[in-house]
Design a protein around this motif. Structure first.
Motif, PDB file in Angstrom:
ATOM      1  N   THR A 609       1.264  -1.260  -0.257  1.00  0.00           N
ATOM      2  CA  THR A 609      -0.018  -0.318  -0.031  1.00  0.00           C
ATOM      3  C   THR A 609       1.383   1.540   0.735  1.00  0.00           C
ATOM      4  N   GLY A 610       1.731   1.035  -0.280  1.00  0.00           N
ATOM      5  CA  GLY A 610       3.000   2.293  -0.004  1.00  0.00           C
ATOM      6  C   GLY A 610       3.693   2.528   1.775  1.00  0.00           C
ATOM      7  N   LYS A 611       4.792   2.636   1.079  1.00  0.00           N
ATOM      8  CA  LYS A 611       5.647   2.963   2.119  1.00  0.00           C
ATOM      9  C   LYS A 611       4.862   4.357   2.836  1.00  0.00           C
ATOM     10  N   VAL A 612       5.654   3.649   4.350  1.00  0.00           N
ATOM     11  CA  VAL A 612       5.254   4.992   5.556  1.00  0.00           C
ATOM     12  C   VAL A 612       6.011   5.657   5.244  1.00  0.00           C
ATOM     13  N   ASP A 613       5.628   7.016   5.538  1.00  0.00           N
ATOM     14  CA  ASP A 613       6.471   8.269   5.919  1.00  0.00           C
ATOM     15  C   ASP A 613       5.435   8.958   6.619  1.00  0.00           C
ATOM     16  N   GLU A 614       7.121   9.977   7.239  1.00  0.00           N
ATOM     17  CA  GLU A 614       5.806  11.171   8.170  1.00  0.00           C
ATOM     18  C   GLU A 614       5.731  12.116   7.651  1.00  0.00           C
ATOM     19  N   PHE A 615       4.580  12.659   8.482  1.00  0.00           N
ATOM     20  CA  PHE A 615       3.833  13.597   7.587  1.00  0.00           C
ATOM     21  C   PHE A 615       4.213  14.804   9.185  1.00  0.00           C
ATOM     22  N   PHE A 616       3.916  15.900   9.078  1.00  0.00           N
ATOM     23  CA  PHE A 616       4.246  17.086   9.495  1.00  0.00           C
ATOM     24  C   PHE A 616       2.839  17.727   9.026  1.00  0.00           C
ATOM     25  N   ILE A 721       1.844  18.142  14.287  1.00  0.00           N
ATOM     26  CA  ILE A 721       1.042  17.039  14.870  1.00  0.00           C
ATOM     27  C   ILE A 721       1.978  16.430  13.643  1.00  0.00           C
ATOM     28  N   LYS A 722       2.617  15.406  14.205  1.00  0.00           N
ATOM     29  CA  LYS A 722       3.895  14.387  13.836  1.00  0.00           C
ATOM     30  C   LYS A 722       2.733  13.175  13.277  1.00  0.00           C
ATOM     31  N   SER A 723       2.494  12.278  11.894  1.00  0.00           N
ATOM     32  CA  SER A 723       1.400  11.368  11.728  1.00  0.00           C
ATOM     33  C   SER A 723       2.900  10.343  10.876  1.00  0.00           C
ATOM     34  N   ALA A 915     -19.318  28.619  15.824  1.00  0.00           N
ATOM     35  CA  ALA A 915     -17.309  29.729  16.281  1.00  0.00           C
ATOM     36  C   ALA A 915     -17.257  29.423  14.464  1.00  0.00           C
ATOM     37  N   LYS A 916     -16.254  31.211  14.475  1.00  0.00           N
ATOM     38  CA  LYS A 916     -16.730  31.002  12.896  1.00  0.00           C
ATOM     39  C   LYS A 916     -14.198  31.077  13.706  1.00  0.00           C
ATOM     40  N   LEU A 917     -13.480  30.617  12.625  1.00  0.00           N
ATOM     41  CA  LEU A 917     -12.297  30.537  13.500  1.00  0.00           C
ATOM     42  C   LEU A 917     -11.682  31.259  11.862  1.00  0.00           C
ATOM     43  N   GLU A 918     -10.355  32.107  11.945  1.00  0.00           N
ATOM     44  CA  GLU A 918      -9.508  32.276  10.530  1.00  0.00           C
ATOM     45  C   GLU A 918      -8.562  31.086  11.226  1.00  0.00           C
ATOM     46  N   LEU A 919      -8.335  30.378  10.516  1.00  0.00           N
ATOM     47  CA  LEU A 919      -7.295  29.792  10.510  1.00  0.00           C
ATOM     48  C   LEU A 919      -6.463  29.321   9.265  1.00  0.00           C
ATOM     49  N   TYR A 920      -4.637  28.855   9.989  1.00  0.00           N
ATOM     50  CA  TYR A 920      -3.800  28.873   8.945  1.00  0.00           C
ATOM     51  C   TYR A 920      -3.698  27.038   8.956  1.00  0.00           C
ATOM     52  N   LEU A 921      -3.997  26.513   8.240  1.00  0.00           N
ATOM     53  CA  LEU A 921      -2.822  24.384   7.476  1.00  0.00           C
ATOM     54  C   LEU A 921      -1.959  24.661   6.515  1.00  0.00           C
ATOM     55  N   TRP A 922      -1.150  23.473   6.863  1.00  0.00           N
ATOM     56  CA  TRP A 922      -0.796  23.231   6.144  1.00  0.00           C
ATOM     57  C   TRP A 922      -0.304  21.915   6.626  1.00  0.00           C
ATOM     58  N   LEU A 923       0.386  20.845   5.621  1.00  0.00           N
ATOM     59  CA  LEU A 923       0.157  19.223   5.280  1.00  0.00           C
ATOM     60  C   LEU A 923       1.324  19.177   4.722  1.00  0.00           C
ATOM     61  N   GLY A 924       2.351  18.525   5.458  1.00  0.00           N
ATOM     62  CA  GLY A 924       2.966  18.028   3.695  1.00  0.00           C
ATOM     63  C   GLY A 924       4.308  17.083   4.813  1.00  0.00           C
ATOM     64  N   LYS A 929       8.950  20.106   5.713  1.00  0.00           N
ATOM     65  CA  LYS A 929       9.151  21.690   6.535  1.00  0.00           C
ATOM     66  C   LYS A 929       8.957  22.495   6.031  1.00  0.00           C
ATOM     67  N   LYS A 930      10.105  22.909   5.569  1.00  0.00           N
ATOM     68  CA  LYS A 930      10.882  24.290   5.871  1.00  0.00           C
ATOM     69  C   LYS A 930      10.048  25.013   5.370  1.00  0.00           C
ATOM     70  N   ASP A 931       9.084  25.176   4.230  1.00  0.00           N
ATOM     71  CA  ASP A 931       8.008  26.095   4.011  1.00  0.00           C
ATOM     72  C   ASP A 931       6.675  26.468   5.038  1.00  0.00           C
ATOM     73  N   PHE A 932       6.402  25.227   5.855  1.00  0.00           N
ATOM     74  CA  PHE A 932       5.340  25.589   6.371  1.00  0.00           C
ATOM     75  C   PHE A 932       4.379  26.523   6.929  1.00  0.00           C
ATOM     76  N   LEU A 933       5.768  27.792   7.014  1.00  0.00           N
ATOM     77  CA  LEU A 933       4.894  29.417   7.865  1.00  0.00           C
ATOM     78  C   LEU A 933       4.714  30.541   6.817  1.00  0.00           C
ATOM     79  N   SER A 934       5.164  30.033   5.345  1.00  0.00           N
ATOM     80  CA  SER A 934       5.330  31.050   4.875  1.00  0.00           C
ATOM     81  C   SER A 934       4.353  31.547   3.812  1.00  0.00           C
ATOM     82  N   GLY A 935       2.918  30.731   3.950  1.00  0.00           N
ATOM     83  CA  GLY A 935       1.790  31.176   3.758  1.00  0.00           C
ATOM     84  C   GLY A 935       0.857  32.505   4.565  1.00  0.00           C
ATOM     85  N   LEU A 936       2.070  32.316   5.831  1.00  0.00           N
ATOM     86  CA  LEU A 936       0.504  32.861   6.847  1.00  0.00           C
ATOM     87  C   LEU A 936       1.105  34.648   6.659  1.00  0.00           C
ATOM     88  N   PRO A 937       0.592  35.525   7.227  1.00  0.00           N
ATOM     89  CA  PRO A 937       0.692  36.867   6.775  1.00  0.00           C
ATOM     90  C   PRO A 937       1.897  37.701   7.872  1.00  0.00           C
TER      91      PRO A 937
END
Length: 2016
Positions: A609-616, A721-723, A915-924, A929-937
């Motif tokens: 089913t594919g090799k297991v990898d670590e996601f962030f 979260i690491k998964s 509730a209304k959230l202004e939420l920023y999410l990044w999964l990769g 993961k070096k780019d994970f903050l790049s989209g934030l204001p």
């Protein structure tokens, strides 16, 4: 950096003098040059265009230069095109050339173009773009661009910030262009503001100048691709840091709905088995219904109707299986044996066109023996009706076409006729992450006893498919069960069931519960194309979602685990695969049964089913607002989970996590502690394994009465979260790419709809642009998906799907490209439809059936309880280095609205935002993961967890602290709302709006009692703090939420709806002025749940507060209006420009007012109000006596916006004036759009007919083709102007394609109309005439007038209707096929071209064949006058007869919600009749100067008076069809009831017993007085012996509108005029009188009748015959035919013409108030009305049902031959048969007749000379026998059946003691059966086999037939075999003839037949058994006897010899 520069210098050798413009295109992106004005020979453009490019220039790419003649008004005309391949440029980097251009026919022209091209390749990496060089801003030639272009253009299409490299390609530009456009916020309604420097030439003929300017800035936009800043949703984003919110907050789909499934079992054929008594069982889900039993036949005719009612959610409904099975000899004692069955799911039926199969044959198969083949066919109709669906029944007349079984199988389009058996293997490998399914108390008890800790779940998997269930074994106590089992289903392939349901269940002693459910959609895992693949899936993990994981005994969300509704939490994941094997049914080792089996299978490898990898996964909460106050003020935290990771409360069971995450040498405990982040002594390196999945708890702060917010301010909490998951990102990437293409397409299509809705120019251009984008997107997909690597875990489905998607996308791209060139004004609608099909196809393709990473859930927790959630698909936030593959919300700030889980979210609770959230999410992947903050204001600092050492930089932050904050002021200009939801019992609301922005909220004032409030209020929000860089906020502000409430005096305000908006932003350094400021009002759609609840007209601006504070902002005009207090009105630049209008109101009357608070309405009055002004009607003094108004017309003047789209609604209110000056509101109606009532003056100089205007609402057809309430059903909206004098036949747009001319020049028609036809056509017609005459000769006898009655006319008309429909369908199919072929040919190259040609050739051949047959087969139709049969209500054909009198429904009471649609009708409390007319002042004088202008009537000249009028109403009810059964037996006993005012007629004694398709054939006369009694109700009731009669359904007709309509619906005009006979003229006024009156009313000269059959009316000349026959056959002169010709073509008369209602029958649906919205049957009827003051009409037409004619069929059985021999003789083993023949007419089995027995036929020959006599009643027109008989001994009365006339003859073998043996049978359809053979020899099986091809005869024409026919039966292998032949003579006589020459039965008197000459053997048995025996033995065995005798003699001799031998020997020896 890489770029391509094109310097366009000059274009020379141009012809003529004109403005020129050039368009240069590269990689699908176009730039326009400026306009070169007034150039003659040379156009000196001299401009440089520059394309920054991200990927290398390929030598095959093209550059295209197009030069146009520019026009401000019309579209630009192409002069020529120059395109070149950039190969040379790619190699050398520079090129200069001059070359000639080509025109659009690809021929070279003189015009030449001079260009210079430069290409700067970039060595090394791809450069990044800096802001400045993003787009070329044209030089500021006249100082318009005073605002900062920098900040305007700093936006990046691709969301990359400066300094980061860009791996996108060209589409980023397209985005940028759009961004610019929407940054400029092109408003919909911009009044061109004067600008002193406006002498600049315009660039494009778009909306207006400002747009053009913007376009120039956005140089990169083609006019096609400009997106209108979409009005409804939030405007398009510029910088893509924020993603769009979804405005419809949908309650999930698990809500039950009403469905009705109706099934008609017509008949069965070719059932396998001998002499059976079949019953059909219809089973849906668990409900079963049976037909009656038909005796001894294998082709029973039932025609029985069943209805099943369901109230379940759609998903459950569509998965239910419909099963038809035929059972043989079922009775009370035994269940019978199954012959065969057929299965299909409801969803398949629902997805058919019209949601139905009509008259199709279901093929039966035996589930216990799959080798057996077809077991017979059942003909049936199946229809599934949901709420609001209406089923169009194809017209029921005689059905000969459907008898061909193969062509009409019950299968969806495109299915193979022969389906094969196949095995579906569903392999269940293992599962993980299961939740606890038991309480911990139990576990502790167990632990105490057993001493071990066990998993609290006992799972097994249950698979359901096609109505069968299979399950795996139970794995005791395991959160990670491993099954490795497969469940095998045997089903026909392709199956008619769409979904396999896989469910993990927990086995329990009491009851098993579902843990999670997954549906596998077979359409998504297979492909039926030529290069398609069989269903296959996996092995892949599927994720299951359901209720939250904590175990509770009563789980309130258990439904979610069963797959109903949206799961609110991850439940488990299951590894499964599906494969399919098509069986070869001939192989011997096949198991025959279709029982479900379960077997074990081998384990699969980990890597499959594919090799297991670590996601962030990283998330940051920027804002949490609008938290519902009901939650209470306990601290609130948010939790994010992905799968089981991050789940704190009911989270991971330790073992499961360790398996996935075990690192080498680490023990389980340690691992577990790591996850819980609890131990301090861990090695530092491992620290970053830990997850932080919840935000710190915080106490909420009050925002306002309804909502809290969390005080995050500058500190934004983060989670990560690491998964570990199998790395199957590729699947998600592909689906993301398709989703993005689909989103873009959808947005484009919405734009197009918006352009149409706001009637902007050129929607087809935008559509072209959309298609262009689509084709670019598709080709981009193909290139990106191509590099799909062969990574681990790619399944067969992945590969096949990829191929299929690439093919589909490729062809879609080609088709889009293709279509783009075909989008013209006239083809626009069809192409738009096609584009919408593309959208559905894309969405279907994008849905990935094999999951990989589970979805992310965001939960709001308070007090450790889960309150509300949002579910975010993981693919939406998945990161990829390729821009197109990234999820649409990845690295963006998204507004997320949390909702209540499960059923709690239904209805009102579901609409309030939790509730209304202004939420920023990044999964990769963790490694990306070096780019994970790049989209934030920008503008923040990271704060890490305290304990981490400085060395570890890779740890994600726990909080972000913003040090940059901007202060703004928000101004919300709330102007008005319209069509709001009615929230009070008065039918109105007291609305106010609440505006939320960030943590602030404000409220408008409350306006009482209105649905269209005009607040005209400016709300100012001061000190709004937003965090982040100024420039980013400018491009991408947060959204504004506007909620609408209804204020109640007591209790809480009630929610009406909500909408979102984005403000226009001004930074402090920008100028407040055009084009962006002041902002324009826009419409925003208000949603309530999933339904529209009105629209808001408002504008929002966000102004940055700079150093100087608020003083620098544009000033706010303070209120001068002291009454409104501190409320600030909307300022001048924003509110619309008003002008003076006059609105005239026609007050006609009020109808059907209901009681208010139990009191009757007595003195009503109507108040009309619009924009604060209004008028009141006169008071009706006594509503009961006369509900009409005394004063007809009143008017008022009002200031309204110039822009029609902004017109406020007009409110109509009815109040009842009670004593003491009290008023009570009765009901109200809001006219939301006044457009259809706008009057526009007639165009004097045009000669157009029908556009010479009267009121626009109906008298006038709009000139632009969108005719409003259609002025006349068949006057085309684009009428042609021609010199007067010709007659032009004008036809409906739609019919132009389908018929050649609308005026049917019927070959026999007497009326001749002069038509401009081409010569050829008239020739054809003459030919046709000749042909018809020839054919007519044979049929002469039938057209005898005395035979014809009204029914002949009716049936002829139905035939015509069916033919028309058929022709339409054929034309449509052909057009579609042609289009497909064109596309194929254009895209597919030469091979396909030939194929297409062949296909067409074959088709033509086929057509030829068909027509050849057709001419023989179709009997020539006798000449019968016809009427028009409408298969819908008459009103729909004539625009509800609202040509000048409109009906407005008055509402009162709360509105129901979408799921309770029906209530809308209950809210109607009456109707107001009247009309409106509005026009700008001053009005031109021509109108008022016209002759006979009555100033009191204003625009409503020449309308009749509204005094009461007495009318005779004559209602004709023809028949009803498909009634809903009302009795237990599945039938009804219907009768008609008619009600008008107080008079009611119930035709109870003439009820029709046990019929669902009764023919009533009745007319009823009722006298009425309009207006008091004007609503006619025709109901069908079910008669009951005891109790009250039930209403089946009713229909209501408003007679008043019909009576006064100019379409003259009082009495339909027939096509011919005759004085007697079946076609007698019904109207008391003759055609000439009608015509004279119409001319007088239209203020025209009366008709002038000239010599030679001519008449002139209104400048048109018509011709027609002039003589008529009276009853005695004498001819006399008359003008009536002429007058009638004019009436039939009245729509051609200029100015007043319209299509008059012709003689007709309308079909109306019957509705029952208890089952709203679902049709209960239909009724065919028509209504005539005659005013009592004119002469009385003649007697009513006789339409009583035809009486069946009595016939007698005499069948003489002369002989049989070659009958198979069944019996063996006891003594001799001789084969013989005791033959007799049995016969009956179908449906009369009990009257079957037998011949005597021909005993002991040894050759199969039998001689009978026996006569059967069958009397029967027959309906010639319907070709049916009519049988009346009691259904059972308990029946009260006889039931009438109609059955096709079929004679059945069977041959039997008589037995003395046992049952007789059936040998064979033949069934002859008396209307068409093969002619008998002359001799027994010529009689073969082919007579049956090839029945279709042989010529047939009808006994009703031939009267007498004699011949040989074969008997057949089926053998074991289901093959037909010949079992005998019969010589018979059929003789048909009428009842009268039968009385004159009677005959006896059998061989009896009178007219006896002689005894048959049978060989004497057959009777010898009784005379002398011995003699007979001797005869038999000798006859058969004489040789044997002789041989035996010889042998005996020999033996005897031998014996004697032996006996005497010893003596002789002795003698010899002794020598005696």
């Amino acid at each position: 950096m890489m770029a391509l520069m094109v310097h366009l210098k000059t274009v020379a050798h141009l012809r003529g003098k004109s403005d020129r413009i050039a368009k240069v295109t590269f990689r699908g992106l176009s730039f326009y040059s400026r306009v070169a004005e007034n150039c003659e020979d040379v156009a000196p453009f001299n401009e440089v265009f520059r394309w920054p490019i991200a990927s290398r220039l390929d030598g095959n790419e093209m550059l295209e230069v197009q030069v146009y003649n520019y026009s401000k008004v019309f579209s630009n005309r192409l002069v020529g095109t120059f395109s070149m391949v950039l190969q040379k440029v790619a190699q050398e980097g520079h090129l200069q050339l001059t070359d000639t251009m080509i025109d659009d026919n690809n021929t070279s022209i003189k015009t030449s173009v001079t260009v210079e091209i430069r290409y700067q390749p970039m060595e090394g990496t791809v450069g990044s773009w800096s802001d400045g060089e993003f787009l070329d801003v044209p030089d500021d030639r006249d100082g318009i661009f005073t605002f900062e272009t920098d900040s305007l253009l700093s936006s990046h299409g691709s969301g990359t910030s400066p300094g980061r490299s860009l791996q996108g390609t060209i589409p980023t530009f397209r985005k940028a262009g759009k961004g610019v456009f929407s940054a400029m916020k092109l408003s919909k309604i911009r009044s061109p503001r004067e600008d002193p420097k406006r002498d600049e030439p315009a660039v494009l003929d778009m909306v207006d100048d400002w747009d053009r300017r913007a376009m120039r800035i956005a140089g990169s936009i083609e006019p096609d691709t400009v997106s209108l800043a979409s009005v409804t949703a939030v405007t398009t984003n510029v910088s893509n840091k924020r993603s769009k919110p979804d405005i419809k907050m949908e309650p999930s789909s698990g809500r039950p709905v009403d469905y009705q499934i109706s099934i008609t079992i017509v008949e069965a054929r070719q059932l396998i088995g001998l002499n059976m008594d079949p019953v059909v069982c219809v089973e849906i889900g668990d409900e079963k219904k049976y037909t009656s039993m038909k005796e001894s036949t294998n082709c029973p005719y039932y025609n029985e109707y069943f209805v099943f009612d369901f109230h379940v959610p759609p998903d459950v409904m569509f998965d239910k299986i419909i099963k038809l099975s035929v059972i043989h000899s079922k009775n009370l004692l035994r269940s019978g044996t199954l012959v065969g069955s057929f299965k299909m799911d409801v969803g398949t039926v629902y997805s058919q066109p019209e949601h139905q199969f009509y008259h199709k044959w279901a093929m039966l198969s035996d589930p216990d023996d799959i080798t057996a083949g077809c077991k017979g066919y059942v003909k049936c109709d199946i229809a599934v009706v949901g709420k609001g669906d209406n089923i169009k029944t194809p017209h029921k007349a005689n059905e000969t076409e459907e008898d061909e079984i193969e062509g009409n199988l019950l299968l969806p389009e495109g299915f193979p006729v022969e389906r094969q058996w196949a095995r579906f293997y569903v392999k269940i490998h293992r599962a993980e992450g299961l939740p606890k399914m038991n309480t911990s108390i139990m576990a502790n008890v167990k632990k105490a006893f057993i001493g071990e800790n066990r998993d609290l779940v006992d799972p097994y998997v249950q698979v359901q498919f096609a109505g069968q269930k299979g399950k795996t074994s139970v794995q005791k106590s395991s959160y990670e069960p491993i099954w490795n089992e497969q469940v095998v289903f045997t089903e026909l392939f392709p199956p008619l069931c769409k979904r396999i349901k896989v469910q993990i269940r927990d086995s329990d002693k009491v009851n098993d519960v579902a843990i999670g459910t997954h549906f596998i959609d077979l359409r998504k895992i297979s492909n039926d194309g030529d290069k398609g693949f069989l269903p296959t899936l996996g092995p892949a993990w599927v994720n299951m979602y359901g209720s939250t994981r904590q175990y509770s005994l009563m789980d309130e969300h258990q439904d979610l685990n069963d797959g109903l509704g949206e799961g609110v939490s991850f439940r488990a994941r299951l590894l499964l695969s599906v494969t399919l094997e098509v069986l070869d049914t001939t192989s011997p080792e096949l198991t025959c049964s279709t029982e479900v089996q379960t077997d074990l299978i081998s384990n699969i490898s980990e890597s499959a089913t594919g090799k297991v990898d670590e996601f962030f996964l990283f998330g940051s909460f920027l804002e949490a607002t609008m938290i519902d106050r009901k939650i209470g003020d306990k601290p609130i935290s948010f939790e994010i989970t992905i799968g089981n990771y991050g789940n704190q409360i009911d989270g991971i069971s330790s073992r499961s996590s360790s398996k996935k995450k075990k690192k080498d040498g680490e023990s389980e405990e340690e691992e577990n502690e790591l996850i819980q982040n609890s131990s301090d002594e861990e090695p530092e390196e491992e620290r970053d394994l830990a997850s932080v999945s919840t935000t710190p708890a915080m106490r909420p702060v009050v925002t306002d009465r309804n909502y809290f917010h969390l005080p995050y301010f500058e500190k934004k909490p983060c989670v990560y979260i690491k998964s570990w998951w199998q790395d199957q990102r590729r699947r998600l990437y592909n689906s993301n790419m398709m989703d993005k293409i689909a989103d873009k397409l959808e947005e484009g299509l919405n734009d197009v709809q918006e352009i149409i809705k706001t009637e902007k120019a050129f929607p087809e251009r935008r559509l072209r642009g959309v298609l262009e984008e689509l084709s670019v997107g598709c080709s981009r997909f193909v290139t990106l998906a191509n590099k799909d690597l062969n990574q681990a875990g790619r399944t067969k489905l992945d590969r096949e799907r990829l191929k299929a998607c690439m093919r589909e996308m490729d062809s879609m791209g080609q088709q889009a490209k293709q279509m783009r060139t075909q989008v013209k004004k006239n083809t626009f609608k069809d192409k738009l439809k096609l584009a919408q099909n593309f959208l559905q196809r894309l969405r279907f393709l994008a849905d990935e059936p094999q999951h990989s990473i589970p979805d992310v859930f965001v939960w709001m927790m308070s007090n450790n309880k889960r309150i509300a959630y949002a579910r975010i698909p993981s693919k939406d936030i998945l990161y990829s280095i390729v821009d197109e593959e990234t999820g649409k919300d990845c690295g963006k700030v998204k507004a997320v609205f949390l909702k209540l889980p499960g059923k709690k979210g239904f209805g009102h609770a579901g609409w309030t935002v939790q509730a209304k959230l202004e939420l920023y999410l990044w999964l990769g992947l963790n490694k990306q993961k070096k780019d994970f903050l790049s989209g934030l204001p920008n503008g923040f600092e990271e704060v890490k967890a305290t304990k981490s050492s400085p060395a570890l930089q890779s740890v994600p932050p726990v909080t972000l602290v913003y040090d940059m904050k901007q202060v703004f002021q928000l101004r919300a200009h709330m102007y008005q709302a319209r069509s709001l939801f009615a929230a009070d019992s008065s039918g109105l609301s007291d609305p106010f709006a609440r505006v939320f922005f960030s943590t602030h909220s404000q409220v408008t004032e409350i306006l009482n009692e209105t649905l269209c409030p005009t607040w005209d209020q400016l709300l100012v929000f001061d000190d709004v703090e937003l965090f982040g860089e100024a420039s980013e906020l400018r491009d991408d502000p947060p959204i504004i939420v506007i909620e609408f409430y209804d204020q109640d005096t007591v209790g809480k305000a009630e929610f009406i709806g909500r909408t979102f908006a984005k403000p226009t932003i001004k930074m402090c350094d920008e100028h407040y002025g055009p084009p962006r400021f002041p902002p324009q009002l826009e419409y925003y759609q208000i949603y309530r749940g999933n339904c529209l609840a009105g629209e808001l007209l408002a504008a929002f601006e966000l102004l940055q507060v700079g150093q100087g504070g608020r003083a620098e902002l544009p000033p706010i005009e303070t209120s001068t209006d002291s009454e409104r207090g501190p409320i600030i009105p909307v300022p001048m630049g924003i509110r619309p420009v008003l002008s003076r209008y006059r609105i005239e109101v026609l007050f006609w009357g009020l109808r059907d007012l209901k009681r208010i608070n139990l009191a009757l309405v007595d003195r009503p009055r109507v108040d009309i109000e619009c924009a604060g002004r209004g008028v009141q009607s006169a008071l009706i003094q006594n509503y009961k006596k006369n509900p009409n108004f005394g004063t007809l017309v009143k008017w008022f003047e009002v200031d309204l916006p110039e822009n029609e789209l902004l017109h406020p609604p007009l409110n109509i209110r009815v109040v009842d004036c009670r004593a003491f000056g009290r008023y009570i509101l009765v009901g109200s109606h809001a006219v939301t759009s006044l457009r259809r009532f706008i009057y526009s003056a007639p165009d004097k100089n045009s000669n157009h007919w029908a556009t010479a205007a009267k009121l626009m609402n109906g008298y006038m057809v709009l000139a632009n083709g969108g005719s409003l309430p259609r002025a006349s059903p068949s006057v085309s909206s684009r009428t042609f102007s021609r010199p007067a004098g010709d007659v032009i036949l004008n036809m409906d747009n739609e019919t132009v394609r389908k018929m050649d001319t609308v005026v049917k020049l019927d070959a026999m028609s007497d009326a001749v109309v002069k038509v401009d036809m081409n010569e050829e056509e008239s020739k054809d017609n003459q030919k046709k005439k000749k042909k018809k005459k020839k054919g007519g000769a044979e049929e002469e006898e039938e057209t005898d007038e005395s035979v014809l009655d009204w029914w002949s006319k009716y049936f002829a008309s139905i035939e015509t209707l069916k033919e028309k429909l058929r022709a339409q369908e054929a034309a449509q199919a052909e057009a579609e096929e042609r289009e497909d072929l064109e596309i194929l040919v254009e895209t597919g190259g030469p091979k396909l071209r030939d194929k297409a040609r062949d296909r067409r050739f074959i088709k033509d051949k086929k057509k030829g064949k068909d027509t050849a047959d057709g001419t023989e087969r179709r009997p020539v139709r006798p000449k019968v006058d016809e009427l028009v049969v409408y298969n819908k209500e008459l009103e729909t054909e004539y625009g509800d007869f609202e040509d000048w009198l409109h009906t407005f429904n008055l509402y009162r009471g709360k509105a129901g919600d979408a799921d309770e649609h029906a209530q809308d009708d209950d809210r109607i409390v009456g109707r107001f009749k009247g009309s409106l007319c509005m026009y700008k002042l001053p009005l031109s004088e021509e109108i008022t100067r016209e002759a006979g202008y009555d100033p009191n009537m204003g625009m409503f000249q020449s309308i009749p008076h509204n005094d009461p009028i007495h009318v005779l109403v004559r209602v004709y009810v023809v028949r009803a069809t498909d009634l809903h059964p009302a009795d237990i037996n599945g039938k009804a006993d219907p009768y008609v009831a008619i009600k008008l005012g107080k008079s009611e007629v119930k035709d109870k004694e003439n009820y029709i017993s046990k019929q669902l398709n009764p023919v009533f054939g009745k007319s009823f006369d009722i006298e009425a007085t309009f207006p008091m009694e004007s609503m006619l109700t025709v109901s069908v009731y079910d008669w009951d012996l005891v109790g009250t009669d039930d209403l089946i359904g009713e229909t209501r007709i408003d007679l008043e509108n019909r009576f006064y309509s100019k379409y003259r619906a009082t009495c339909g005009i027939s096509s011919h005029y005759s004085l007697h006979g079946y076609n007698i003229w019904r109207d008391p006024m003759k055609p000439s009188q009608v015509l004279a009156r119409l001319c007088k009313e239209g203020k025209m000269d009366p008709p002038v009748y000239g010599p030679g059959g001519m008449v002139q009316v209104g400048g048109r000349v018509f011709q027609g015959p002039t003589d008529i026959e009276d009853e005695n056959g004498l001819k006399k002169q008359t003008e009536e035919h002429l007058a009638l010709t004019v009436l039939n073509h009245w729509e051609e008369i200029p100015r007043v013409g319209c299509k008059l209602v012709s003689e007709h029958v309308e079909t109306r649906p019957l509705l029952n108030p208890d089952k709203p919205g679902i049709e209960q049957g239909r009724i065919e009827m028509w209504v005539d009305m005659f005013p009592m003051d004119s002469p009385a009409p003649g007697p009513a037409l006789d339409i009583s049902p035809r009486k069946p004619k009595r016939y007698e069929l005499r069948v003489i059985i002369w002989n049989t031959d070659e009958v198979i021999l069944e019996d063996d003789d006891y003594f001799t083993g001789e084969k013989s048969s005791d033959i007799f023949v049995r016969g009956w007419l179908k449906g009369q089995q009990e009257d079957k007749q037998d011949t005597d027995v021909h005993y002991h036929s040894l050759t199969g020959e039998g001689n009978f000379n026996w006569r059967f006599v069958f009397p029967f009643d027959y309906l010639m027109a319907e070709e049916k026998i009519v049988i009346s008989k009691k259904e059972s001994m308990f029946s009260w009365d006889e039931t009438e059946y109609k059955i096709p006339p079929r004679l059945t003859m069977q041959v039997w073998d008589a037995d003395h003691f046992s049952a007789d043996d059936f040998l064979g049978a033949i069934e002859l359809d008396l209307n068409r059966f093969p002619r008998g053979a002359k001799t027994a020899k010529q009689c073969t099986l082919d007579m049956i086999r090839k029945e279709q091809e042989l010529p047939t005869i009808s006994i009703f024409k031939q009267k007498r037939v004699k011949g040989w026919w074969p008997f057949v039966a089926r053998d074991e292998n289901d093959e037909m075999e010949l079992t005998g032949k019969v010589e018979a003579e059929l003789h048909l006589v009428t009842a009268e003839e039968a009385e004159k020459s009677p005959v006896g039965l059998g061989r009896n008197e009178p007219d006896p037949l002689e005894k048959p000459n049978r060989p004497d053997t057959s009777l010898m048995w009784f005379l002398g058994p011995l003699k007979a025996m001797g005869y038999f033995i000798w006859h058969n065995y004489h040789w044997l006897i002789l041989k035996v005798l010889g042998a005996l003699l020999l033996l005897l001799m031998l014996g004697v010899f032996l006996y005497s031998l010893p003596g002789y020997l002795v003698k010899k020896m002794l020598g005696a």
